[in-house]
Design a protein around this motif. Sequence first.
Motif, mmCIF file in Angstrom:
data_model
loop_
_atom_site.group_PDB
_atom_site.id
_atom_site.type_symbol
_atom_site.label_atom_id
_atom_site.label_comp_id
_atom_site.label_asym_id
_atom_site.label_seq_id
_atom_site.Cartn_x
_atom_site.Cartn_y
_atom_site.Cartn_z
ATOM 1 N N PHE A 528 0.841 -1.187 0.000
ATOM 2 C CA PHE A 528 0.000 0.000 0.000
ATOM 3 C C PHE A 528 0.882 1.245 0.000
ATOM 4 C CE2 PHE A 528 -2.645 -3.390 1.713
ATOM 5 C CZ PHE A 528 -3.750 -3.279 0.887
ATOM 6 N N ALA A 529 1.687 1.321 -1.050
ATOM 7 C CA ALA A 529 2.616 2.429 -1.266
ATOM 8 C C ALA A 529 3.061 2.350 -2.712
ATOM 9 C CB ALA A 529 3.823 2.338 -0.326
ATOM 10 N N TYR A 530 3.692 3.400 -3.207
ATOM 11 C CA TYR A 530 4.248 3.343 -4.552
ATOM 12 C C TYR A 530 5.310 2.252 -4.627
ATOM 13 C CZ TYR A 530 2.093 7.891 -5.642
ATOM 14 O OH TYR A 530 1.210 8.911 -5.869
ATOM 15 N N ILE A 531 5.455 1.650 -5.797
ATOM 16 C CA ILE A 531 6.478 0.615 -5.965
ATOM 17 C C ILE A 531 7.749 1.168 -6.600
ATOM 18 C CG2 ILE A 531 4.782 -1.248 -6.135
ATOM 19 C CD1 ILE A 531 5.321 -1.214 -9.202
ATOM 20 N N HIS A 532 7.662 2.353 -7.233
ATOM 21 C CA HIS A 532 8.804 2.871 -7.998
ATOM 22 C C HIS A 532 9.576 3.946 -7.249
ATOM 23 C CE1 HIS A 532 5.737 5.894 -8.527
ATOM 24 N NE2 HIS A 532 6.583 6.704 -9.138
ATOM 25 N N THR A 533 9.080 4.333 -6.074
ATOM 26 C CA THR A 533 9.725 5.393 -5.301
ATOM 27 C C THR A 533 9.374 5.229 -3.833
ATOM 28 O OG1 THR A 533 9.804 7.797 -4.951
ATOM 29 C CG2 THR A 533 7.743 6.900 -5.748
ATOM 30 N N ASN A 534 10.200 5.806 -2.971
ATOM 31 C CA ASN A 534 9.904 5.791 -1.537
ATOM 32 C C ASN A 534 9.014 6.958 -1.118
ATOM 33 O OD1 ASN A 534 11.415 3.468 -0.942
ATOM 34 N ND2 ASN A 534 13.324 4.647 -0.889
ATOM 35 N N ALA A 535 8.639 7.796 -2.080
ATOM 36 C CA ALA A 535 7.809 8.962 -1.766
ATOM 37 C C ALA A 535 6.447 8.529 -1.235
ATOM 38 C CB ALA A 535 7.624 9.822 -3.008
ATOM 39 N N SER A 536 5.903 9.332 -0.336
ATOM 40 C CA SER A 536 4.577 9.069 0.222
ATOM 41 C C SER A 536 3.498 9.459 -0.784
ATOM 42 C CB SER A 536 4.384 9.868 1.513
ATOM 43 O OG SER A 536 5.372 9.533 2.469
ATOM 44 N N TYR A 537 2.298 8.922 -0.580
ATOM 45 C CA TYR A 537 1.180 9.351 -1.409
ATOM 46 C C TYR A 537 0.992 10.863 -1.262
ATOM 47 C CZ TYR A 537 -0.409 4.409 -1.521
ATOM 48 O OH TYR A 537 -0.519 3.050 -1.692
ATOM 49 N N PRO A 538 0.682 11.574 -2.348
ATOM 50 C CA PRO A 538 0.440 13.019 -2.256
ATOM 51 C C PRO A 538 -1.001 13.341 -1.871
ATOM 52 C CG PRO A 538 0.337 12.339 -4.538
ATOM 53 C CD PRO A 538 0.682 11.101 -3.740
ATOM 54 N N PHE A 539 -1.669 12.392 -1.259
ATOM 55 C CA PHE A 539 -3.065 12.564 -0.839
ATOM 56 C C PHE A 539 -3.278 11.773 0.442
ATOM 57 C CE2 PHE A 539 -2.616 9.168 -3.973
ATOM 58 C CZ PHE A 539 -3.126 8.079 -3.291
ATOM 59 N N ASP A 540 -4.388 12.023 1.088
ATOM 60 C CA ASP A 540 -4.713 11.318 2.325
ATOM 61 C C ASP A 540 -5.467 10.035 1.991
ATOM 62 O OD1 ASP A 540 -5.399 10.437 4.821
ATOM 63 O OD2 ASP A 540 -6.689 12.143 5.325
ATOM 64 N N ALA A 541 -4.764 8.918 2.000
ATOM 65 C CA ALA A 541 -5.376 7.637 1.649
ATOM 66 C C ALA A 541 -6.314 7.123 2.729
ATOM 67 C CB ALA A 541 -4.290 6.599 1.371
ATOM 68 N N THR A 542 -6.316 7.777 3.892
ATOM 69 C CA THR A 542 -7.196 7.341 4.985
ATOM 70 C C THR A 542 -8.553 8.042 4.953
ATOM 71 O OG1 THR A 542 -6.480 9.030 6.578
ATOM 72 C CG2 THR A 542 -5.143 7.036 6.408
ATOM 73 N N ALA A 543 -8.751 8.950 4.013
ATOM 74 C CA ALA A 543 -9.993 9.713 3.951
ATOM 75 C C ALA A 543 -11.172 8.828 3.551
ATOM 76 C CB ALA A 543 -9.840 10.870 2.965
ATOM 77 N N GLU A 544 -12.369 9.331 3.804
ATOM 78 C CA GLU A 544 -13.573 8.649 3.346
ATOM 79 C C GLU A 544 -13.732 8.875 1.839
ATOM 80 O OE1 GLU A 544 -15.315 6.622 5.012
ATOM 81 O OE2 GLU A 544 -14.515 6.998 7.011
#
Length: 569
Positions: A528-544
Amino acid sequence: MTYTIVLAHILGLFVVVYGDIGLVSPSKLEMFVDEIPDMPRIKGYDVVHGVPVSKTLKISMFQKHWKFHKDLPPTKVFAYGETKHTATVPGPTIEAMHGVSTYVTWKNHLPSQHILPVDDTIPTAIPRKHKGIPTVVHLHGGIDEPQSDGNSHSWFTSGFKEVGPMWSKKTYHYHNKQQPGNLYYHDHAMGLTRVNILAGLFGAYIIRDNKVEAPLGLPSGDEFDRTLIVVDRGFRTNGSIYMDTKGNNPSVHPVWQPEYFGDVIIVNGKAWPYMNVRRRKYRFRIINSSNARFFKFFFGNGLRFIHVASDSVYNEESVMVKEILMGPSEISDVVVDFSKSKTNSAILHNGAAYPFPGGDPVNENNSKVMKFIISGKREYDSSRVPKKLLKYPAPKLSEVSKTRYIAMYEYASAIDEPLHLYINALSYDDPVTEKPKVGTTEIWNVINLTEDNHPLHIHLGLFKVLDQTNITNIDEFRDCMNKLNNAQKCNIEKYATGNKLSVEPYEKGWKNVYKMQPGVLTRIIVKFAYIHTNASYPFDATAEPGYVYHCHILDHEDNVMMRPLKLVK
C-alpha cells in the motif's frame, strides 16, 4: 416457461425467435467485415512553453446509437465522450503524463430509465425519487485519493440531481504519480456495474513516462501502439443488446444471473473486426472488459506474443508466449512481430471455456476474436523489444506487517442455483474488517472455496503472487469454513498441502488483478505504497469513503463479492 423456437429471416439475418423475443444468431453475422477503429485520444495535460501542465477534462455519459456490425441495426448504448456526437464505445483513450495531474469532471446525461433490465433485489444504488440512472467512474489501476476512486456508493444521476451516500465531489483528481502503465476507466455504481458496463461505459487510460519508456525502444506512435478493448455481447434483431430478463433464481432475484456471456466478440466497438497491419512490430495494449468471459488468446498461424507489461506495471523482463489467459479486467501489454508471419493474415483466437475453468468449450463464434491482414513486404522497423524492461524493488517478507485470510464463498438456493457470493462470509455493507496501514506491506492468503476462477482486484494496492497451493480434502475444509468462517481455526495449514501451481512467467510481476483458481490457496504480497519510489502518497489515503477489493466478474461483484478496504495511519 416453454418457448416456441422457430427460424425467421429478418433484415437479411437468420435469427432464432424465442416466443416474441428475436435474437440474432451470431453464426449468420459475417466475420472480419468491419475495420477496427482506433478510439479517439484525449490528452490529459496541456503543454505551456514546452512544459506539460495539469488539465481539466469534461467527459460525459450519453445515450446514443452505435453500429457494432455492418449487418446489425444501430444499437442503443451508453457512451463516454466530450460531446454526444463524439462519444464512443469504448470511450476515448485518455493519455496522461507521469507526474502531471489530470482532473476529470464526469457528467451523467443519461435518461431516467435504463436500456437493460435492473434487479434491485441485490444491493443496488436506487435514487430516492426512482428517476435517473446512477453512475460513478472508477479509474482501474489508479493510485489516487479515495474521493476520486469511484466508490460504489459515490454515485450520481443526471445533472447531479441525486447522489449516493458517499458522494463528495464532481471533479476527480488523478495524480498520475505512479509508475507508467495501462489503466482503464469504467462504471462502478452499486449493483449496476454489470449493466452499466454492458451498456458501454468503459474506456482506456494510459500513463506515459518518456524518460523511462523511450529508451526501451518499443513500437510507438498512433499507428503502431494500439489499445484493444475486448468484450462479448448478444444482440436482438432490432440491434439492442441482449440480456436475459429472467434470473436463475427468479423467486429471489428476478433478473440477476451469476454470469453474462454473449457469443459475439467485440473489439474496440466492432464485432470480429479486421485490422490492416504492415510486416513489422506492433504494440497492443489488450484490455478484457467483459462481464464474466475469460479469454485465452492465441494466433491461428502460430505467431507469438512478446509480453511486456501486466495490468498497470511493466514486466521486469519481456516474455515470449504462445497464448495468454486473461480474466475480466486484466490487461496484457504485448508486442506482435508480423514480419515473422508466414501467411498474409492471422486470426486471433480464443480458447477459454465459459464459465472458466469448468464451463462450456468455445464454439465457432466465440472462439474467434479478430483478423489481422498483413501487407506483402517486410519493411524497415527501428523498434525493438529488449529482454530487460523496467525493474522495481522487490517486496521484502521482512517488511510484512500483517497476514490476512481472504475466503471466497458462493451460496446456493433451494434449487441449487447460485444465490449470491461473499468474501469472508460478509456482504459489502457489513463493517470494515481490512484496515491496512498506509505505506505498509501485507500478505493475503486468498482461499477460493468455489468452483469458479475469481479475478481478484484490489483498489490502490499492488501485489505479487508468492505461490499457489491446491487445498486437499476441499469438501471437508469448506464445511468447516461454512461453520466457522475462520481459516486458522479450520487448520488451513493442514489442508493447504496439495500440489504447487506454477505462476505464468508474464504474471510474476506487480499486478492489481489476479485469477484466483478454484480450490486453491493463493498467497499474495500486497503493498500500500508506490512501488517505484519511496515517496509518500500526495493525498490522504485514509480519507472517506475509503477503497474496496472485489471479484472482477461483474455479476459477482454486484451480488456482492466486494468488501470495503479502509486505510489507516
